[in-house]
Motif scaffolding. Sequence first.
Motif, PDB file in Angstrom:
ATOM      1  N   ALA A 164      92.016  39.571  80.896  1.00 36.53           N
ATOM      2  CA  ALA A 164      91.093  40.879  81.322  1.00 36.53           C
ATOM      3  C   ALA A 164      91.625  41.126  82.451  1.00 36.53           C
ATOM      4  N   THR A 165      91.770  42.674  83.500  1.00 37.12           N
ATOM      5  CA  THR A 165      91.815  42.744  84.267  1.00 37.12           C
ATOM      6  C   THR A 165      91.364  43.361  85.632  1.00 37.12           C
ATOM      7  N   MET A 166      91.498  43.619  86.581  1.00 38.09           N
ATOM      8  CA  MET A 166      90.339  43.605  87.664  1.00 38.09           C
ATOM      9  C   MET A 166      89.842  45.774  86.873  1.00 38.09           C
ATOM     10  N   HIS A 167      90.253  46.145  85.935  1.00 35.78           N
ATOM     11  CA  HIS A 167      89.137  47.049  86.051  1.00 35.78           C
ATOM     12  C   HIS A 167      88.092  46.733  84.737  1.00 35.78           C
ATOM     13  N   ASP A 168      87.885  46.027  84.119  1.00 32.30           N
ATOM     14  CA  ASP A 168      87.277  45.095  83.517  1.00 32.30           C
ATOM     15  C   ASP A 168      86.076  44.490  84.868  1.00 32.30           C
ATOM     16  N   LEU A 169      86.685  44.753  85.712  1.00 28.88           N
ATOM     17  CA  LEU A 169      85.177  44.639  86.974  1.00 28.88           C
ATOM     18  C   LEU A 169      84.583  45.473  87.612  1.00 28.88           C
ATOM     19  N   ASP A 205      95.114  34.753  90.833  1.00 28.85           N
ATOM     20  CA  ASP A 205      96.311  35.023  89.881  1.00 28.85           C
ATOM     21  C   ASP A 205      96.147  36.995  90.094  1.00 28.85           C
ATOM     22  N   GLY A 206      95.507  36.860  90.666  1.00 29.11           N
ATOM     23  CA  GLY A 206      95.213  38.709  90.493  1.00 29.11           C
ATOM     24  C   GLY A 206      94.724  39.345  89.541  1.00 29.11           C
ATOM     25  N   VAL A 207      94.063  37.946  88.238  1.00 24.00           N
ATOM     26  CA  VAL A 207      93.135  38.543  87.486  1.00 24.00           C
ATOM     27  C   VAL A 207      91.466  38.138  87.724  1.00 24.00           C
ATOM     28  N   PHE A 216      80.546  39.658  87.533  1.00 25.31           N
ATOM     29  CA  PHE A 216      80.481  41.082  87.698  1.00 25.31           C
ATOM     30  C   PHE A 216      81.577  42.157  86.464  1.00 25.31           C
ATOM     31  N   GLY A 217      81.485  41.530  85.883  1.00 22.17           N
ATOM     32  CA  GLY A 217      82.068  42.200  84.615  1.00 22.17           C
ATOM     33  C   GLY A 217      81.865  43.816  84.193  1.00 22.17           C
ATOM     34  N   GLU A 218      82.139  44.712  83.604  1.00 19.42           N
ATOM     35  CA  GLU A 218      81.297  45.281  83.085  1.00 19.42           C
ATOM     36  C   GLU A 218      80.676  45.472  81.410  1.00 19.42           C
ATOM     37  N   TYR A 219      81.209  44.184  80.856  1.00 19.85           N
ATOM     38  CA  TYR A 219      80.651  43.507  79.519  1.00 19.85           C
ATOM     39  C   TYR A 219      81.429  42.134  79.159  1.00 19.85           C
ATOM     40  N   PRO A 220      80.459  41.353  79.613  1.00 19.43           N
ATOM     41  CA  PRO A 220      81.213  40.216  79.313  1.00 19.43           C
ATOM     42  C   PRO A 220      81.726  39.718  77.999  1.00 19.43           C
ATOM     43  N   GLN A 221      80.470  40.389  77.325  1.00 22.46           N
ATOM     44  CA  GLN A 221      80.933  39.873  76.091  1.00 22.46           C
ATOM     45  C   GLN A 221      82.015  40.594  75.472  1.00 22.46           C
ATOM     46  N   ALA A 222      82.637  40.822  76.057  1.00 22.99           N
ATOM     47  CA  ALA A 222      83.938  41.522  74.905  1.00 22.99           C
ATOM     48  C   ALA A 222      85.330  40.693  75.544  1.00 22.99           C
ATOM     49  N   PHE A 223      85.115  40.117  75.818  1.00 20.31           N
ATOM     50  CA  PHE A 223      85.472  38.370  76.031  1.00 20.31           C
ATOM     51  C   PHE A 223      85.191  36.928  75.514  1.00 20.31           C
ATOM     52  N   PHE A 224      83.929  37.151  75.884  1.00 15.52           N
ATOM     53  CA  PHE A 224      83.249  35.774  75.471  1.00 15.52           C
ATOM     54  C   PHE A 224      82.085  36.035  74.748  1.00 15.52           C
TER      55      PHE A 224
END
Length: 488
Positions: A164-169, A205-207, A216-224
Motif C-alpha cells: 500500500a502507499t499513502m495514496h491509498d488513504l 516506515d512511510g506506508v 482512513f483507507g479509500e477501500y481497505p478490502q482491496a488489501f484485506f
Amino acid sequence: MLPSELVSLVDDIVHLRCETQHIELKRSQTEAPKRLYGTLSSFSNQKDGGIIIFGIYEHDNYSIPGVDDPQAVQQQVNNQAKQMVPIVRPVFTVAEIDGKKVVSAEIAECPIMEKPCYYAGAGRLKGSYVRVGDSDEPMTEYEVYSYEAFRQNTQDEKHPVLNATMHDLSGDRLTEYMLKIKRFKENLSQLPLEKVLRLQGITADGVPTIAGLMLFGEYPQAFFPQLSITAMVIAGNTYSDIGQNDERFIDNKRIEGTIRQMYESAMNFISRNTRQATIINENGERIDRPEYPPKAVRELVLNALIHRDYSIHTINSPIRILLFKNRLEIENPGGLYGRITIDELGKMSADTRNPFIAGALEVLIETENRFSGIPTIYAEMEKASLLPPVFESQRGIFRATLYNQGSVSMTADVAADDSESAIMKKILSFCTEPRSKDEIAKHIGLSSVYYITSRYLQPLLESSQLRMTLPDRPKSKHQRYIAAQNRF
C-alpha cells in the motif's frame, strides 16, 4: 486442601459420576500415568487451575481402588511437573476413604505473563494444552500466539501494509481527523501531519499500517478482503430453519469500507431487519420500542470492530452478524485478550488489543464511555426488560448474544409445544440422573444459563420437583440437579 476437604470432594464426584472442567480422575492404583503433561498444561493455562485425583476408577462406576503407594505417586507426578515450562508445583493431599488412600494434586493457574504452560519435550506449539469440558485438547497455533502476543505486547494493528502507499488513504478522512484532534488532543495537533500519523500508528516506515487502512483507507478490502462484516438474517432460531418460500436467509449482505463505514452500515442493517414493538405506557401513550436497545447494539458492533484480532491468524476471517428470530449474535475473530475473563467483563478495566484503533475512533466517533460499554449493554437490556447479554469466548472467537422478547431458543421437539410446562417436563425427564446447568441449557436449546435458572430451575426447586445434589452448597461449581423422584 485439607484431607477432610478431599474426602468431601471425592464423595461429590462419586455421587455425580463425572469429571469436570476443573477435575481430572486417574485410577493409578500402582503408579501415576506416565504422560500427565496434557493435564498439567491445561490446568495451568485455565482460570483457577484444576485438581487431579488419583485412586478413583471412573470406568468401574467410579469405584475407589485407592493408591497403593501415595508417596511414589506424588514423586512420579512431581517428576513430570518439573518437565513443564514454566515448572509446575503441585500441592498434594492424601486422604483415606474406607481404608483406601486417595491422592490429590492441585495445579495452580500459571501467571498470564508465563502462559502458555507447555511440556518441554514437545515444545511450545505442540506441548501446550487447553481444558475443554473434561478433556485436554492441544492448543491451536492461534491460541499459543495470542498468549505470546500479549506477553510481548505485539501490536498487529501497526503492521505496515507493504503493497500500500499513502495514496491509498483518503485525504478527506485524514483532514477530518486532524480537525477533530484539535479538540481532543491539542498538543498532538500542533505536530506535522507525517509525525502525527506515525505516532498514532496510522503509518510505519512511510506506508499505511493495517490500522491506517481500516480507519482512513479509500477501500481497505482491496488489501484485506475478509476484514469486513458478513450480516445475515436467518429464517428461524437455528441455521436449518427455512422461511415460507424455502429461503434460508431473509437478508444477506457483505459490509465493507472503513471501520466507521462498516459500523454505520451494520447499524442500518440491524435496524432494517428488526421489529418495532408498540407499547402503551402508564399515561396511555403509545411508544415504539426497538426489538433490541439501540445503545446495546451500538456498543456490541463497535466492540467487534475495535477489538477483533488483526493478526495473520485471523485476517482472513470476517466479523459475523446473525439475526435469528429470537436473538442477535455478533461474533468477531479473536477471543478475550489479556488478563480479563468472561466473568470479569464490565467489572474491571480490560487490556486493549488495538489501542491505536480504539484511540482514533474515540476521536472520530465521539462517545462518553470511551468504548467500555459492557455495563451499558447490561443496563440497556435490563431497562428494556430483556434477558442479560450472553458473552462467550471460545478458542479464538468472541460471541455476544442479545435475546429479544421471544427469548427461548428451543430444539425442535420443544418448539412443537412451547408452553412453559412442556419445557419443565423436558428438564425433569432429562434430569433422571444428575445434570449441570450447562447440560440442561444445551439439552433444551438455551444459551443463557441465567435465564433457565430464574425461569425454570428455581420454580422446579421451589415446588420440590427438582433437587440439588449439593443443597448445602447451592453455588458450588460441582452442583448438579436431579428430578425429585430419582435417587443419586
